[in-house]
Structures are given as C-alpha cells and as structure tokens.
Design an enzyme around this catalytic site. Structure first.
Site, PDB file in Angstrom:
ATOM      1  CG  ASP A   1      82.527  76.785  32.973  1.00 24.66           C
ATOM      2  OD1 ASP A   1      83.591  75.992  33.030  1.00 24.66           O
ATOM      3  OD2 ASP A   1      82.321  77.317  32.467  1.00 24.66           O
TER       4      ASP A   1
ATOM      5  CG  HIS B   1      79.679  80.492  26.582  1.00 26.02           C
ATOM      6  ND1 HIS B   1      79.069  79.728  26.361  1.00 26.02           N
ATOM      7  CD2 HIS B   1      81.393  80.135  26.417  1.00 26.02           C
ATOM      8  CE1 HIS B   1      80.565  78.403  25.368  1.00 26.02           C
ATOM      9  NE2 HIS B   1      81.620  79.411  26.362  1.00 26.02           N
TER      10      HIS B   1
ATOM     11  CG  ASN C   1      77.996  80.904  22.654  1.00 22.14           C
ATOM     12  OD1 ASN C   1      79.024  81.494  23.503  1.00 22.14           O
ATOM     13  ND2 ASN C   1      76.893  80.008  22.933  1.00 22.14           N
TER      14      ASN C   1
ATOM     15  CD  GLU D   1      75.757  79.354  26.214  1.00 25.17           C
ATOM     16  OE1 GLU D   1      77.080  79.978  25.672  1.00 25.17           O
ATOM     17  OE2 GLU D   1      76.000  78.158  26.304  1.00 25.17           O
TER      18      GLU D   1
HETATM   19  C1  GLP Z   1      83.500  76.352  27.369  1.00 27.89           C
HETATM   20  C2  GLP Z   1      83.519  77.009  28.759  1.00 27.89           C
HETATM   21  C3  GLP Z   1      84.500  78.148  29.296  1.00 27.89           C
HETATM   22  C4  GLP Z   1      85.986  78.430  28.346  1.00 27.89           C
HETATM   23  C5  GLP Z   1      84.774  78.232  27.095  1.00 27.89           C
HETATM   24  C6  GLP Z   1      86.301  79.022  26.162  1.00 27.89           C
HETATM   25  O1  GLP Z   1      82.525  76.083  27.007  1.00 27.89           O
HETATM   26  N1  GLP Z   1      82.134  76.937  29.693  1.00 27.89           N
HETATM   27  O2  GLP Z   1      84.418  77.518  30.568  1.00 27.89           O
HETATM   28  O3  GLP Z   1      86.304  79.192  28.990  1.00 27.89           O
HETATM   29  O4  GLP Z   1      83.771  77.704  26.968  1.00 27.89           O
HETATM   30  O5  GLP Z   1      86.523  77.632  25.404  1.00 27.89           O
HETATM   31  P1  GLP Z   1      88.621  76.944  24.384  1.00 27.89           P
HETATM   32  O6  GLP Z   1      89.083  77.710  25.483  1.00 27.89           O
HETATM   33  O7  GLP Z   1      87.862  75.779  24.551  1.00 27.89           O
HETATM   34  O8  GLP Z   1      88.229  77.247  23.919  1.00 27.89           O
END
Ligand code: GLP
Length: 243
Positions: free
Chosen positions: A67, A138, A136, A143
């Site tokens: 992403d 995702h 959340n 989302e």
């Molecule tokens: C982010 C990204 C995801 C990521 C997730 C967890 O917003 N869009 O690709 O895997 O949230 O992030 P983190 O590893 O910093 O908790």
C-alpha cells in the site's frame, strides 16, 4: 488460520524471516508482497542478514508493495516506498524493474492500480504476502467495510489517519490510501500476518474469535488455506482466553 505464538518479537521476526528465506531458496523467482509499518521491521532486518550470510542470489525475485499513502512522494520519510527502499530494496540491491510500488503522486491513480494488478498477473501471482494488522482490523488500507477487490483507492478511516501520524516527524495530511485489495491478499499462495505488542491484543483477539465480517477486514483470512498468524506473547494476550 494457523496461530503461532512466540516468546518475543525477536523470535517472531527470526521465524518470519526464515519462512520468507525458505521460499526464496525454493523459488528464486518468487513474487513477494510486503507490508510496511512498525511491525515487520525486525523481520526485514533478519531477512537481509540471512540473505547476506547465505550469499544466495536475489536477482530473480520480484516485490510488490502492499500500500501507499496518496499524495506522498517515494522519498518522503514515512512513506511505504521510503520504508521498503531503506529496509529491503537498497540493502539487497534489488533492480527497480523487479519492484512494483504504487506511485501515490500520479494524477491517474486508477492506472496505478491497474499497473500493480498487471504486474502481479504477469509474475504469475503473489507467492507470499507479509501483512501487518491495523488497530481497526485493516489489512493494507482495506478499511472496515471494504468489499473484496483488487487494487483500489481508499478514503482512510479516522483511526488510520490518526494512528498513521506515528510514521511522520511532522504533521502530514493523510486522507487517502492506495492498496492491494482483499482479493489480491486472498489469492496470494501464502500469507504471513505479523502482530506484536500489547496494543494489538484486542484486535488480534477480535480477528481470531470472529467469523469473516466486513467490519473487521482481517477476518477474511479465516478463508485462506495457508495463512500463518504470527504473534508475540503480548499481541496474543487475549487469544488463549477467548479461544
Ligand atoms: C498501516 C498500514 C498497514 C500496516 C498496518 C499496521 O496503516 N496501512 O500496511 O500493516 O497499518 O501498522 P503497524 O505495523 O505500524 O502497526
């Protein structure tokens, strides 16, 4: 869904990296899809070390980013592209034509989605996808409420906009994302979902104990035949009690 709990983030990262490394040995021209965020950093560090130590060639591997934040350039610190370049592509000296990153500055984001989907198709599909888990629920920027699809552009959830500030030194306007879709994730041959830290325990517990519901996108992974949910003890705190 195969749930694996590790004593520490360090042992989780070592095992996740070893799993990716095994794929690289077995299939030197594999296509690997990569999450960014704080979760997989130690895994990528381990992977770079394993590859360097073994001297195995990575020149036939291809990579696709999960992403990106719409509107950010690839050299903006905190962008997914900057993260992957820093943690994997530069240390491993991966050729640019073997990497597919969303161009989040493109005036034609739909064509960015198509280019990514075509890249995946041309490579014969994703062999392994590394995923993190949003607070959340995702996956990438799929989302809550997202229907399964291929790459698409997303209006970011309030929680994602707020939590997402942690990646940037200054306040950055993040309203939209561009992401692989839940279909792209489900069609990946192998899924490694990583979650670490106590702050993930609630959502991890919810994902594991719920059936597939659109409100928690990660619950779609219950339908995947080869999905490892790799958790450290803190992230798994509610798993044993709720199972
Ligand atoms: C982010 C990204 C995801 C990521 C997730 C967890 O917003 N869009 O690709 O895997 O949230 O992030 P983190 O590893 O910093 O908790």
């Amino acid at each position: 869904m195969n749930i694996r709990v590790f004593d520490s983030d360090e042992s989780l990262a070592a095992k996740a990296a070893a799993t990716i490394f095994e794929l690289i040995i077995r299939k030197p021209n594999a296509l690997i899809a990569l999450a960014t965020g704080h979760t997989p950093t130690a895994t990528y560090e381990h992977l770079v070390k394993l590859i360097r130590k073994s001297k195995v060639s990575v020149s036939d591997l291809s990579f696709v980013a999960l992403d990106e934040w719409v509107g950010l350039s690839p050299d903006t610190e905190g962008s997914c592209a900057a993260y992957l370049n820093q943690h994997l592509f530069e240390p491993l000296q991966i050729a640019p034509d073997l990497i597919r990153l969303f161009d989040a500055l493109s005036p034609d984001l739909l064509s960015e989605c198509l280019k990514t989907d075509n890249f995946i198709h041309a490579k014969g599909g994703i062999d392994l996808i590394v995923l993190g888990l949003g607070l959340n629920g995702h996956l990438g920027f799929n989302e809550p409420g997202t229907k399964p699809s291929y790459s698409h552009i997303v209006e970011l959830d309030e929680m994602t906009r707020t939590v997402g500030q942690k990646y940037f030194r200054t306040n950055v306007k993040i309203e939209k994302g561009i992401t692989l879709g839940l279909k792209s994730i489900l069609e990946s041959r192998r899924v490694l979902l990583l979650a670490n830290g106590a702050h993930k325990s609630e959502i991890v517990g919810a994902v594991i104990t719920s059936g597939t519901v659109p409100e928690i996108p990660a619950t779609i992974l219950h339908q995947h035949p080869a999905c490892d949910f790799m958790l450290d003890r803190e992230a798994a705190a509610l798993v044993e009690t709720r199972r």
